[in-house]
Motif scaffolding. Structure first.
Motif, PDB file in Angstrom:
ATOM      1  N   UNK A 594       0.818  -1.201   0.000  1.00  0.00           N
ATOM      2  CA  UNK A 594       0.000   0.000   0.000  1.00  0.00           C
ATOM      3  C   UNK A 594       0.856   1.257   0.000  1.00  0.00           C
ATOM      4  N   UNK A 595       0.284   2.278  -0.606  1.00  0.00           N
ATOM      5  CA  UNK A 595       0.900   3.594  -0.605  1.00  0.00           C
ATOM      6  C   UNK A 595       0.421   4.312   0.661  1.00  0.00           C
ATOM      7  N   UNK A 596       1.322   4.663   1.577  1.00  0.00           N
ATOM      8  CA  UNK A 596       0.902   5.305   2.829  1.00  0.00           C
ATOM      9  C   UNK A 596       0.026   6.532   2.602  1.00  0.00           C
ATOM     10  N   UNK A 597       0.371   7.326   1.574  1.00  0.00           N
ATOM     11  CA  UNK A 597      -0.423   8.526   1.283  1.00  0.00           C
ATOM     12  C   UNK A 597      -1.847   8.138   0.894  1.00  0.00           C
ATOM     13  N   UNK A 598      -1.958   7.123   0.059  1.00  0.00           N
ATOM     14  CA  UNK A 598      -3.278   6.676  -0.373  1.00  0.00           C
ATOM     15  C   UNK A 598      -4.083   6.124   0.800  1.00  0.00           C
ATOM     16  N   UNK A 599      -3.438   5.330   1.665  1.00  0.00           N
ATOM     17  CA  UNK A 599      -4.141   4.760   2.814  1.00  0.00           C
ATOM     18  C   UNK A 599      -4.620   5.863   3.760  1.00  0.00           C
ATOM     19  N   UNK A 600      -3.755   6.845   4.029  1.00  0.00           N
ATOM     20  CA  UNK A 600      -4.164   7.977   4.862  1.00  0.00           C
ATOM     21  C   UNK A 600      -5.392   8.667   4.268  1.00  0.00           C
ATOM     22  N   UNK A 601      -5.330   8.855   2.963  1.00  0.00           N
ATOM     23  CA  UNK A 601      -6.423   9.542   2.260  1.00  0.00           C
ATOM     24  C   UNK A 601      -7.727   8.778   2.425  1.00  0.00           C
ATOM     25  N   UNK A 602      -7.704   7.467   2.247  1.00  0.00           N
ATOM     26  CA  UNK A 602      -8.909   6.658   2.360  1.00  0.00           C
ATOM     27  C   UNK A 602      -9.489   6.724   3.772  1.00  0.00           C
ATOM     28  N   UNK A 603      -8.607   6.544   4.773  1.00  0.00           N
ATOM     29  CA  UNK A 603      -9.083   6.566   6.173  1.00  0.00           C
ATOM     30  C   UNK A 603      -9.674   7.934   6.513  1.00  0.00           C
ATOM     31  N   UNK A 604      -8.984   8.992   6.089  1.00  0.00           N
ATOM     32  CA  UNK A 604      -9.444  10.342   6.394  1.00  0.00           C
ATOM     33  C   UNK A 604     -10.797  10.624   5.744  1.00  0.00           C
TER      34      UNK A 604
END
Length: 609
Positions: A594-604
């Protein structure tokens, strides 16, 4: 086959698969029908005469016609019993006798003898050249009968004794010769026609045999093609399954490698440690890129690429790409910049994942082949209407450049600018080929301009429908709302211990409260007894997988728990999996590694809803 007119019925017979004798065809196909028609017609005429003479009380003549009626009715039965030639001969004999007797009955007042002419023709029609002797006998009987009637007729003419014999014999001889020549000529013409017809029939039957043979060969080829097609389908399915399995199996450990590498970089390592970490990160990302390229190339080659039509924010997509490569650019001391034209439509409709893939390939290549200077992502509108906008994406670098004679080949599969490039920088050469095919499959175009030693500019032009306008975000800013993730309660469903640790480390750094479970049953139990804001769901877990677990959650009576956001975590980067994720009711999809930026974006995004 169409019922075309045929004197001998050849068109019907030629279509039969089983060959039959042509002589038999000519006799049975035509002559038997003529025999029946003439017999029944003569029987009807005899019946009319019977009725006429019965009224005149001519008993002897009436009995003659009774016998005629019976004989003509029995002749077709005789032919049907297998005595065709006998029946035909008897028919002609009865007709000749009938004409002679009728001529006697009417005593020459009615020219009944003229019926001998069609009788001779009847002999030719009934007997073909194979039975020419019977035909000639039948014609001879008719001629003799004609001779008898002519003799009677001439005998009744009053002449002087000096001229009687000369005239009588001259007329009779002329009549005999003329009749014989006419009907013999007609007989020969009919024989030639029959011979020609027979040859045509044999040729047509031969052609039908060849056609049948070709049809059999064609059917054999079709059967072989079907078998080959099934084998190819099985082979393609096996290849697809193999790629999917290998992709999943390789991506799972890659998730841990890249995840831990990312965390190590954020731990403020020493200078000597940073170099090793950067090498590890570069090698891991290179390996991941190879896996993605091979999988995508296989999909494109099999014609299985499909494009979504969903709304996305252009500014956010470009910023995410920039953020993704920020660390790589920093490590190489290269400036990574983005320029987006003012007044650009921000919300577009298309496939953001494929656009991201195209731009990722171009930016990755630019960073790979640039040792100093900068890499710039430039976005501008070329054409715009009320409903659509044509956008040009440029990735401009100050790298090594490409030789002019190699510009056309850089987009070919497994091709790089030269062998030196391959040795120095590695890679399969699939990235640009895939980007080109993805662009063209969406109706766009991609091209490159380059100069050795000064850098390259890759341009992608694509047409997008406009979406519902949304407020733009500032360039370079991805998620200022990350601070709001503090205290978010996350239920992590992951059966792999290494991935559990990697995911937990990331979530803890974002100050998220994390509970880890190993399978779907534990997810259900934990959700029933505790409150969570979001679930990160691995799809392939033992006993109860992510799909089945989600279906059970979406069936909860408690509305709040039933509607809890669920993010799918999977190493299977296939569209079928993504479609299934949507079908069971998951809210988002994140691919491992996973891309950390993408995961942060999804959770947010999902926890703010």
């Amino acid at each position: 086959m169409a019922n075309n007119f045929s004197f001998t019925g050849l068109s019907e017979v030629a279509s039969k698969e089983t060959p039959i004798d042509s002589d038999q065809l000519l006799v049975e196909g035509v002559s038997n029908r003529i025999l029946k028609w003439v017999s029944y017609s003569c029987a009807f005429v005899s019946l009319m005469f019977l009725i006429a003479f019965a009224f005149d009380e001519s008993i002897s003549v009436s009995w003659f016609f009774v016998s005629q009626v019976i004989a003509f009715l029995l002749i077709p039965i005789l032919a049907k019993s297998g005595f065709e030639n006998t029946a035909k001969f008897i028919l002609i004999l009865y007709v000749d006798v009938s004409i002679v007797l009728l001529s006697s009955i009417f005593e020459g007042e009615v020219y009944v003898q003229f019926f001998f002419i069609p009788t001779m023709g009847l002999a030719i029609l009934l007997f073909d050249y194979k039975y020419i002797h019977l035909r000639n006998i039948s014609i001879m009987i008719s001629v003799i009968s004609f001779f008898v009637i002519d003799f009677i007729s001439i005998d009744s003419i009053i002449l002087s004794e000096d001229n009687v014999d000369v005239i009588r014999w001259s007329v009779l001889t002329a009549s005999f010769i003329t009749t014989w020549i006419i009907f013999n000529t007609f007989s020969e013409s009919k024989e030639k026609a029959e011979q020609a017809t027979k040859k045509l029939l044999e040729k047509e039957q031969d052609l039908n045999k060849q056609l049948s043979h070709k049809q059999d060969e064609l059917q054999t080829y079709i059967d072989q093609l079907e078998v080959t097609s099934l084998e190819l389908e099985k082979s393609a399915r096996a290849k697809s399954d193999f790629l999917a399995t290998m992709s999943h199996e390789i991506r799972t450990p890659m998730n841990a490698i890249l995840g831990m590498t990312h965390l190590l970089k954020e731990d403020d390592p020493r200078e000597d440690q940073l170099e090793s970490i950067n090498i590890l990160d570069f090698s891991g990302r290179t390996l991941l890129a190879l896996i993605n390229d091979i999988l995508d190339f296989s999909k494109i080659d099999a014609g299985k690429i499909e494009f979504e039509q969903t709304e996305f924010e252009l500014q956010q997509l470009v910023s995410t790409i920039s953020e993704t490569f920020k660390v790589t650019a920093t490590n190489k001391r290269i400036e990574l910049k983005t320029e987006i034209e003012d007044e650009m439509p921000n919300t577009l409709i298309g496939d953001p994942a494929r656009l991201t893939q195209i731009l990722n390939n171009l930016v990755s290549n630019a960073l790979k082949f640039t040792e100093k200077g900068s890499v710039k992502i430039n976005v501008k509108a070329l054409e715009e209407t009320d409903d659509e906008v044509k956008i040009e994406f440029k990735v401009i670098d100050t790298g090594i450049g490409i030789e002019e004679d190699r510009l056309d080949s850089v987009f070919e599969s497994f091709t790089q600018a030269n062998t030196t490039t391959t040795r120095l920088f590695g890679g399969t050469g699939l990235g640009l080929s895939i980007s080109k095919q993805l662009t063209e499959l969406q109706g766009g175009r991609i091209f490159v301009e380059s100069e050795i030693g000064k850098g390259s500019t890759f341009s992608v032009q694509l047409l997008f429908p406009k979406g519902t306008a949304k407020e733009k975000i500032e360039a370079g800013v991805i998620l200022d709302e990350f601070v709001k993730l503090k205290g978010t309660r996350v239920l992590l469903a992951e059966d792999n211990p290494v991935n559990q640790k990697v995911m937990t480390r990331f979530l803890e750094r974002w100050e998220i409260i994390t509970t880890v479970v190993n399978d779907g049953h534990e997810v259900i139990a934990e959700l029933e007894s505790n409150e969570y804001d979001i679930i990160l769901m691995d799809l392939q877990m033992p006993e109860l997988n992510g799909f089945e677990t989600t279906e059970r959650i979406r069936a909860f009576e408690d509305e709040k728990k039933r509607k809890i956001p669920i993010v799918a975590l999977t190493a299977a980067a296939l569209k079928e999996v993504k479609d299934q994720v949507q079908e069971v009711g998951m809210d988002a999809y994140v691919t491992k590694p996973f891309n950390p930026v993408e995961l942060k974006k999804k959770i947010s995004e999902l926890t703010r809803l």
